[in-house]
Scaffold this motif. Structure first.
Motif, short mmCIF file in Angstrom:
data_model
loop_
_atom_site.label_atom_id
_atom_site.label_comp_id
_atom_site.label_asym_id
_atom_site.label_seq_id
_atom_site.Cartn_x
_atom_site.Cartn_y
_atom_site.Cartn_z
N LEU A 5 0.82 -1.20 0.00
CA LEU A 5 0.00 0.00 0.00
C LEU A 5 0.86 1.26 0.00
O LEU A 5 0.48 2.28 -0.59
CB LEU A 5 -0.94 -0.01 1.20
N SER A 22 0.74 4.21 -2.89
CA SER A 22 0.67 5.62 -2.54
C SER A 22 1.83 6.41 -3.13
O SER A 22 1.63 7.46 -3.75
CB SER A 22 0.66 5.74 -1.00
N CYS A 49 -3.91 -7.24 4.78
CA CYS A 49 -3.69 -5.81 4.98
C CYS A 49 -4.54 -5.27 6.13
O CYS A 49 -4.06 -4.51 6.98
CB CYS A 49 -4.00 -5.05 3.70
N ASP A 71 -4.07 1.73 12.36
CA ASP A 71 -4.75 2.97 11.97
C ASP A 71 -3.75 4.10 11.79
O ASP A 71 -3.93 4.97 10.92
CB ASP A 71 -5.79 3.35 13.03
N VAL A 83 -2.33 3.75 8.40
CA VAL A 83 -3.30 4.16 7.38
C VAL A 83 -3.24 5.67 7.17
O VAL A 83 -3.37 6.16 6.04
CB VAL A 83 -4.74 3.73 7.78
N LEU A 111 -1.05 6.99 4.34
CA LEU A 111 -1.27 6.50 2.98
C LEU A 111 -2.17 7.45 2.18
O LEU A 111 -3.02 8.14 2.75
CB LEU A 111 -1.91 5.11 3.00
N LEU A 150 -4.36 6.53 -1.16
CA LEU A 150 -4.74 5.54 -2.17
C LEU A 150 -5.74 6.11 -3.18
O LEU A 150 -6.39 5.35 -3.91
CB LEU A 150 -5.35 4.30 -1.48
N LYS A 190 -11.53 0.07 6.17
CA LYS A 190 -10.23 0.34 6.78
C LYS A 190 -9.47 1.43 6.02
O LYS A 190 -8.86 2.32 6.64
CB LYS A 190 -9.41 -0.95 6.78
N PHE A 191 -9.49 1.37 4.69
CA PHE A 191 -8.63 2.25 3.90
C PHE A 191 -9.39 3.36 3.17
O PHE A 191 -8.79 4.13 2.43
CB PHE A 191 -7.81 1.42 2.91
N ALA A 251 -7.99 6.68 3.71
CA ALA A 251 -6.77 6.95 2.95
C ALA A 251 -7.07 7.25 1.48
O ALA A 251 -6.15 7.32 0.66
CB ALA A 251 -5.81 5.78 3.06
#
Length: 617
Positions: free
Chosen positions: A273, A277, A294, A300, A303, A306, A308, A332-333, A336
Motif C-alpha cells: 500500500l 501511494s 492488509c 490505523d 493508514v 497513505l 490511495l 479500513k482504507f 486513505a
C-alpha cells in the motif's frame, strides 16, 4: 446490467486496441515496438528491498538485454526447445522471459526448487515438458548435483544456466546485437503454464503466442484508455495472474509496472500500500487473502500515512472474492482515499490464458446479490428472505471482448436459462491449445461441444459452477475438488496421501480432504477413518489428530482447521471406491459424520465388565 454507455466505450476501446496492435503476433513484437516508439520510458521498476532500493529498466534496455541473452540461447538450443525458468521475481526474470521469446523457444515458468516439495514438483515439471535448459539463480549452483539426482530419477537431465546478478551485469556490458527475424506464427507454443495442481500429475497448459496477445488485448480493453496507467504487482511471475495479468499486460499496454517480491509483501503487507501511494499507482492486483492480510496487520496510524486516491482498478481474482473482505478493506482504507469503485472482481483460469470475465464499468461498485443459502446449495437461485440464512455473491462482470461464455448443464451439455446454476463454458482466442502430453484430458476439457449442435464449439469446460444474471457472471462453486487457500490451489489427493501415511491406525483410502466456508473464510477439513483393529483410547486418538495436523502443516504449509476422526465406512465412496469429497463435505456441514469413539484399555474394559455383575443398590 451493463449500461449502453459502457458498452459503447468498450466497443470504441476494442476498435482502437485492435488497430494499434494489429501488427503484433507475439510478445517479442510488442516489446520491439515499445522499444522503438518509447525507448526511454520506464517499463519495469523493481523495489529490491520492497521499499526504497529501486532499479529501473526502460523499454530499450529491456529489449536489448533480452536480445543479448537470446543470442546466447540460440547457440545452445534448437528452435522450439523448452526452457524452465526458475529465477526469483525481478528484472532478471523479466529479461530471461523475453529472451526465451526472442530465441524462438518455449518458456516454462516455475517457482525456484527450494524445499522438498518444491524440488519434487520441479522435477515432475521438468520431466513432463522435456526441458533442455534450466535458467536458475546463481545461488542454486551449490545444489546442482542434488537437483540433477532428483531430475535423473524422473527423466532426462537438462543443461543449467546459472544467472545471478554478476551474470546480468556482464550481459549489460556486452555490445548490442542484431535481432533475428520476429516470429510470424501466432500458433507457436510460447509458454507452458503449469497449473498449481497435484505434484504427481502436473498439467502443462500450452499457451500460443496468439493466446498471450489475445489475453493481453482483452485486459487492455477492460482497463480502458482514458488515462496513462501505472501498475503495481507483488504476485509471483510464475503464477498466471502475476505473469499474464501484470507483467505481460504492462508491456502490451505500455505502462510502467512497479514490482515487489511476494516475500516482501507477506513479510510486511504495508509495503504494497505504501508503494501504491508513493508511485501514484492506478492499477494493481490483490487476491482476497491479501486484502484480509492488509486489514489485519496495518494499524490505523499507518493508514494515516497513505494516499490511495490514485488507485482506480484493483483486480481481485485467483481465489473466491468475499463480500465481507471487500467491505472490511474499504472501511479500513477509505480514510486513505480508497474507493470501492476501484474493485474489479474477475474470473479466469490458466486454461483460458487468464481472463474470462470482469467488471466492465470502472465507475461502479461491483454488483452483488443476496441469495437463499439452502436453495443455492441445491443449485437453485432464490432471493434471500429475512427468516433464513443468506449468501452474498459478487458479480465477476461481463465476458471478455470477442469471446463467448455459456452456462451449461454438465450432464446433458445443454445451455441452461439465465439465473440457473451450471458449468461455465468458454470459447475464443484466449483459450489455450490443450494440456501437454495429455490428449485425453485435452479432448475432455478443451474440445467440448453443446448437445445437439456439434458445430458450436469447441468450448473450454472450466469445471466451475455459476450463473448469469443481467449479462453478468456469478460464481457459486467448483466441480473440481481444488481447495483454494490464501491464493494457493491445494489438491485434496496430495493432502490425503500425507495424512494416510502419517499413522498406521488410519484406514487405506480412508481419508477425505475438503474446504468449508466459515465466517467468509475458507478452512481445510480432513476426515480420517480409524481401523477397527487399532483399539485406540482417547489419548491415542488425540495423538492421531496431532500427527495428521503436523504432517499436513509440514508438507503443505497449511494447518487443518478441523481433523475429524471417524469409524470405518463413514466416508462416502463411488462404486469404484473413489472418495466422494463433496458428499463428505455436505455430511460434515450437516453434522452427520460419525465420530470415532475411544476404545478402553484392556484393564478398564475388564473393570467395566466386572462392575455389571455387582449387586445394584
Amino acid at each position: 446490467m451493463t449500461s449502453s454507455s459502457s458498452i459503447s466505450t468498450a466497443a470504441i476501446a476494442a476498435t482502437a486496441a485492435a488497430a494499434v496492435h494489429a501488427q503484433d503476433v507475439d510478445m517479442d513484437a510488442v516489446l520491439r515496438r515499445r522499444a522503438t516508439a518509447t525507448p526511454d520510458e520506464v517499463a519495469m521498476r523493481f523495489l529490491r528491498n520492497g521499499e526504497d532500493d529501486v532499479v529501473d529498466l526502460t523499454y530499450r534496455q529491456l529489449d536489448q538485454r533480452a536480445a543479448r541473452l537470446a543470442h546466447q540461447l540460440r547457440q545452445q538450443l534448437a528452435p522450439g526447445a523448452r526452457v524452465l525458468l526458475v529465477l526469483e521475481p525481478g528484472l532478471n526474470y523479466v529479461t530471461a522471459l523475453f529472451a526465451i521469446f526472442k530465441a524462438g523457444a518455449t518458456a516454462v515458468p516455475s517457482f525456484p526448487p527450494v524445499g522438498t516439495r518444491a524440488v519434487s514438483r520441479f522435477a515432475s515439471i521438468c520431466n513432463d515438458c522435456g526441458a533442455e535448459l534450466v535458467i536458475a539463480e546463481g545461488s542454486l549452483r551449490a545444489a546442482e548435483e542434488r537437483l540433477n539426482a532428483a531430475l535423473s530419477a524422473e527423466g532426462k537431465v537438462p543443461a543449467w544456466l546459472f544467472a545471478g546478478a554478476d551474470f546480468f551485469e556482464a550481459l549489460d556490458a556486452r555490445p548490442e546485437v542484431a535481432q533475428g527475424a520476429p516470429n510470424a506464427d501466432p500458433d507457436f507454443p510460447a509458454l507452458l503454464q503449469y497449473t498449481s495442481g497435484s505434484t504427481g500429475d502436473p498439467k502443462g497448459v500450452i499457451l500460443s503466442a496468439g493466446n498471450l496477445i489475445s489475453n493481453s488485448r482483452v485486459l487492455d480493453i477492460r482497463m480502458g484508455t482514458a488515462e496513462k496507467h501505472v501498475g503495481f504487482t507483488w504476485l509471483p511471475p510464475y503464477h498466471d495472474m502475476g505473469l499474464m495479468g501484470a507483467l505481460l499486460l504492462s508491456v502490451y499496454s505500455g505502462f510502467t509496472l512497479v514490482m515487489m517480491t511476494p516475500a516482501h509483501f507477506v513479510q510486511r503487507p504495508l509495503r504494497w500500500l505504501k508503494g501504491l501511494s508513493k508511485y501514484r499507482v492506478t492499477s494493481s492486483v490483490g487476491p482476497n487473502f491479501a486484502l484480509d492480510l492488509c486489514v489485519d496487520t496495518i494499524t490505523d496510524e499507518e493508514v494515516d500515512g497513505l494516499d490511495l486516491s490514485s488507485l482506480k482498478l484493483l483486480f481481485c481474482g485467483a481465489e473466491p472474492v468475499r463480500q465481507a473482505t471487500l467491505d472490511r478493506f474499504a472501511e479500513k482504507f477509505g480514510p486513505a482515499g480508497f474507493s470501492s469503485t476501484a474493485y474489479v472482481p474477475c474470473y479466469g483460469l490458466a486454461e483460458a490464458t487468464l481472463f474470462i470475465s470482469g467488471k466492465a464499468d470502472s465507475n461502479a461498485v461491483p454488483h452483488r446479490i443476496l441469495l437463499d443459502q439452502a436453495s443455492l446449495a441445491a443449485g437453485v437461485i432464490a432471493p434471500a428472505t429475512l427468516d433464513a440464512p443468506a449468501t452474498a455473491i459478487i458479480s465477476c462482470g461481463t465476458v471478455a471482448t470477442d469471446h463467448v461464455m455459456v452456462i451449461v448443464d454438465p450432464e446433458t451439455r445443454e445451455p441452461v436459462p439465465e439465473g440457473t446454476v451450471g458449468e461455465i463454458w468458454f470459447k475464443g482466442a484466449s483459450v489455450a491449445q490443450g494440456y501437454l502430453n495429455k490428449p485425453e484430458a485435452s479432448d475432455e476439457v478443451f474440445r467440448a461441444h453443446l448437445a445437439g449442435d456439434p458445430q458450436d464449439g469447441p468450448y473450454l469446460r472450466t469445471g466451475d459452477l455459476g450463473f448469469m444474471m443481467d449479462d453478468e457472471l456469478y460464481i457459486t462453486g467448483r466441480i473440481k475438488d481444488v481447495i483454494i487457500f490464501a491464493g494457493r490451489n491445494l489438491y485434496p489427493q496430495d493432502i490425503e496421501a500425507v495424512a494416510q501415511a502419517c499413522h498406521p491406525a488410519i484406514r487405506t483410502n480412508g481419508v477425505a480432504a475438503f474446504a468449508v466456508t466459515r465466517d467468509d473464510k475458507e478452512h481445510l477439513v480432513v476426515v480420517a477413518e480409524i481401523l477397527r483393529s487399532a483399539k485406540l483410547n482417547a489419548e491415542d486418538l488425540e495423538n492421531v489428530e496431532d500427527a495428521i495436523a503436523a504432517a499436513i502443516t509440514l508438507s503443505h504449509g497449511v494447518a487443518p482447521h478441523t481433523v475429524h476422526l471417524a469409524p470405518v465406512s463413514t466416508i462416502p465412496l463411488t462404486t469404484s471406491g473413489k472418495v466422494r469429497r463433496s458428499a463428505c463435505r455436505d455430511a460434515f456441514n450437516a453434522g452427520a459424520l460419525a465420530v470415532a469413539k475411544p476404545r478402553p484399555t484392556p484393564a478398564a474394559a475388564a473393570e467395566a465388565d466386572t462392575s455389571t455383575l455387582l449387586p445394584q443398590e
